[in-house]
Design an enzyme around this catalytic site. Structure first.
Site, PDB file in Angstrom:
ATOM      1  N   ASP A 135      -9.720   5.794  -2.714  1.00  0.00           N
ATOM      2  CA  ASP A 135      -8.539   6.249  -3.448  1.00  0.00           C
ATOM      3  C   ASP A 135      -9.006   6.917  -4.736  1.00  0.00           C
ATOM      4  O   ASP A 135     -10.204   7.160  -4.926  1.00  0.00           O
ATOM      5  CB  ASP A 135      -7.593   5.069  -3.740  1.00  0.00           C
ATOM      6  CG  ASP A 135      -8.176   4.148  -4.792  1.00  0.00           C
ATOM      7  OD1 ASP A 135      -9.426   4.119  -4.954  1.00  0.00           O
ATOM      8  OD2 ASP A 135      -7.395   3.463  -5.472  1.00  0.00           O
ATOM      9  N   GLU A 155       0.820  -1.215   0.000  1.00  0.00           N
ATOM     10  CA  GLU A 155       0.000   0.000   0.000  1.00  0.00           C
ATOM     11  C   GLU A 155       0.853   1.265   0.000  1.00  0.00           C
ATOM     12  O   GLU A 155       0.511   2.248  -0.666  1.00  0.00           O
ATOM     13  CB  GLU A 155      -0.958   0.002   1.196  1.00  0.00           C
ATOM     14  CG  GLU A 155      -2.067  -1.046   1.112  1.00  0.00           C
ATOM     15  CD  GLU A 155      -2.923  -0.889  -0.134  1.00  0.00           C
ATOM     16  OE1 GLU A 155      -2.993   0.227  -0.694  1.00  0.00           O
ATOM     17  OE2 GLU A 155      -3.524  -1.889  -0.554  1.00  0.00           O
ATOM     18  N   TYR A 192      -6.802   6.488   3.667  1.00  0.00           N
ATOM     19  CA  TYR A 192      -6.903   5.424   2.688  1.00  0.00           C
ATOM     20  C   TYR A 192      -6.146   4.171   3.119  1.00  0.00           C
ATOM     21  O   TYR A 192      -6.684   3.064   3.137  1.00  0.00           O
ATOM     22  CB  TYR A 192      -6.406   5.876   1.304  1.00  0.00           C
ATOM     23  CG  TYR A 192      -6.101   4.659   0.464  1.00  0.00           C
ATOM     24  CD1 TYR A 192      -7.135   3.935  -0.112  1.00  0.00           C
ATOM     25  CD2 TYR A 192      -4.801   4.159   0.377  1.00  0.00           C
ATOM     26  CE1 TYR A 192      -6.882   2.763  -0.799  1.00  0.00           C
ATOM     27  CE2 TYR A 192      -4.542   2.987  -0.305  1.00  0.00           C
ATOM     28  CZ  TYR A 192      -5.583   2.292  -0.885  1.00  0.00           C
ATOM     29  OH  TYR A 192      -5.345   1.123  -1.527  1.00  0.00           O
TER      30      TYR A 192
END
Length: 351
Positions: A135, A34, A117
């Site tokens: 996102d 991520e 996020y």
DNA sequence: AACTCGGGGGG
DNA sequence: CCCCCAGAGTT
């Protein structure tokens, strides 16, 4: 009529890509992926993820790594604060959390480099907690399907999209739902010229019905570009070279480049050679300028850098003659240092 | 709320 | 040339 969530999950199961971070429940590896994928395309981040996962198989391996090594592995990916924050957070997890990745959304959110996020992504993918991700893909899908015209880069917009996303999420399958909506945005509901004729949501899509696909989502701000002129002094003395470690408050923090004279506008080559500034680097020592400088235009999202590399052979060592941030190294060990793409391109051309 | 932080790819 | 990308931190 099937619900939004059911449709995208069905679409996802038929159309998803096989990506390595989807084949693990290891929170560390999911976190790693991520961070790498923030503002970065899957195709661009892939090689870096594989590299990091192999080099640092656990959070403790990463925590124990040398700063310079982490930066070197991150070289070329951009947004280098991600690498520094990743490393700092790894040390916190390794020491304060005893190597066990936090499993609560609120605790994950406290980690450096982890925002709304990323916290939602980790909490859902690794621990199957019900937190919706929002996102760039999700903004696009929701604004088009539900006709939301609030700018996605406004505080109000962010709240509105998160609220809607959390209403839509499948509470029994949060991880699957989150993966599905992002993949749907990336592949089907693309930014430019999506093929809406084959879209499973076209019967319920606001933007498709109103022919407003190209208008949504709405972004308010435009980034303005700043022009800069870099005159790099590439000093050599026998087998030695001088590098400069970049610091806070500018691009490429904690990467290395060369001693630099920055000017407000383009200077002529003779004009620059006559200027005194750069000669402070060598304190009046004998020098030879090797031919004309190599020039590059380096384009970033918010800066245009016009760079010239002046190659100077110096008659005596330059140890104490350089800026505070400079380091003198053996030229053959240059490849060990993390450098910006611009410097890397220059070095490649010199081979 | 506005700014800053990279680099690459596609139309 | 423009825009966007599995955003976050600072001011």
């Amino acid at each position: 009529m099937k619900k939004f969530s059911e449709k995208i999950i069905y679409w996802y199961q038929e159309n998803k890509r096989d990506l390595p971070w989807r084949n693990t429940k290891d929170a560390y590896l999911i976190w790693l992926s991520e961070i790498i994928l923030q503002q970065t395309r899957v195709e661009q981040g892939m090689a870096y993820y594989l590299k990091f996962a192999k080099e640092f198989p656990t959070v403790k391996h990463l925590a124990a790594a040398d700063d310079e090594k982490v930066m070197k592995l991150w070289q070329g990916l951009g947004y280098y604060s991600r690498a520094r924050n990743l490393h700092a957070a790894a040390k916190v997890i390794s020491e304060k959390h005893k190597g066990k990745f936090p499993n609560e959304h609120s605790d994950i959110l406290l980690l450096k480099g982890v925002g709304e996020y990323t916290a939602a992504a980790i909490a859902s993918f690794a621990f199957n907690k019900v937190h919706a991700v929002v996102d760039g893909n999700v903004y696009r899908v929701l604004s088009r399907v539900f006709g939301i015209e609030t700018p996605i880069d406004s505080t109000e917009g962010k709240k509105e999209f998160y609220k809607l996303a959390n209403e839509l999420i499948d509470k029994k399958n949060p991880a699957l739902h989150n993966q599905a909506i992002m993949e749907f945005g990336a592949i089907q509901c693309k930014p430019v010229s999506p093929d809406c004729s084959v879209c499973p949501l076209n019967t319920m899509c606001f933007a498709y019905a109103k022919k407003r696909i190209t208008e949504l989502p709405i972004k308010a701000k435009k980034t303005k570009v700043r022009c800069r002129y870099f005159n790099y002094i590439v000093l050599h003395h026998k087998t030695l070279t001088a590098l400069n470690k970049r610091g806070e408050g500018d691009i490429w923090n904690s990467l290395y480049d060369f001693p630099l004279i920055e000017t407000n506008k383009e200077l002529g080559e003779d004009q620059f050679l006559k200027s005194k500034d750069w000669k402070n680097f060598i304190d009046g020592a004998q020098y030879t300028v090797k031919s004309i400088p190599v020039s590059y235009k380096h384009i970033l999202s918010h800066q245009k850098i016009y760079a010239r590399f002046w190659e100077i052979e110096c008659a005596k060592p330059f140890d104490k003659l350089l800026p505070e941030t400079a380091v003198v190294i053996k030229t053959k060990e240059l490849h060990q240092y993390a450098v910006p793409r611009l410097i890397d391109i220059y070095l490649e051309s010199r081979k």
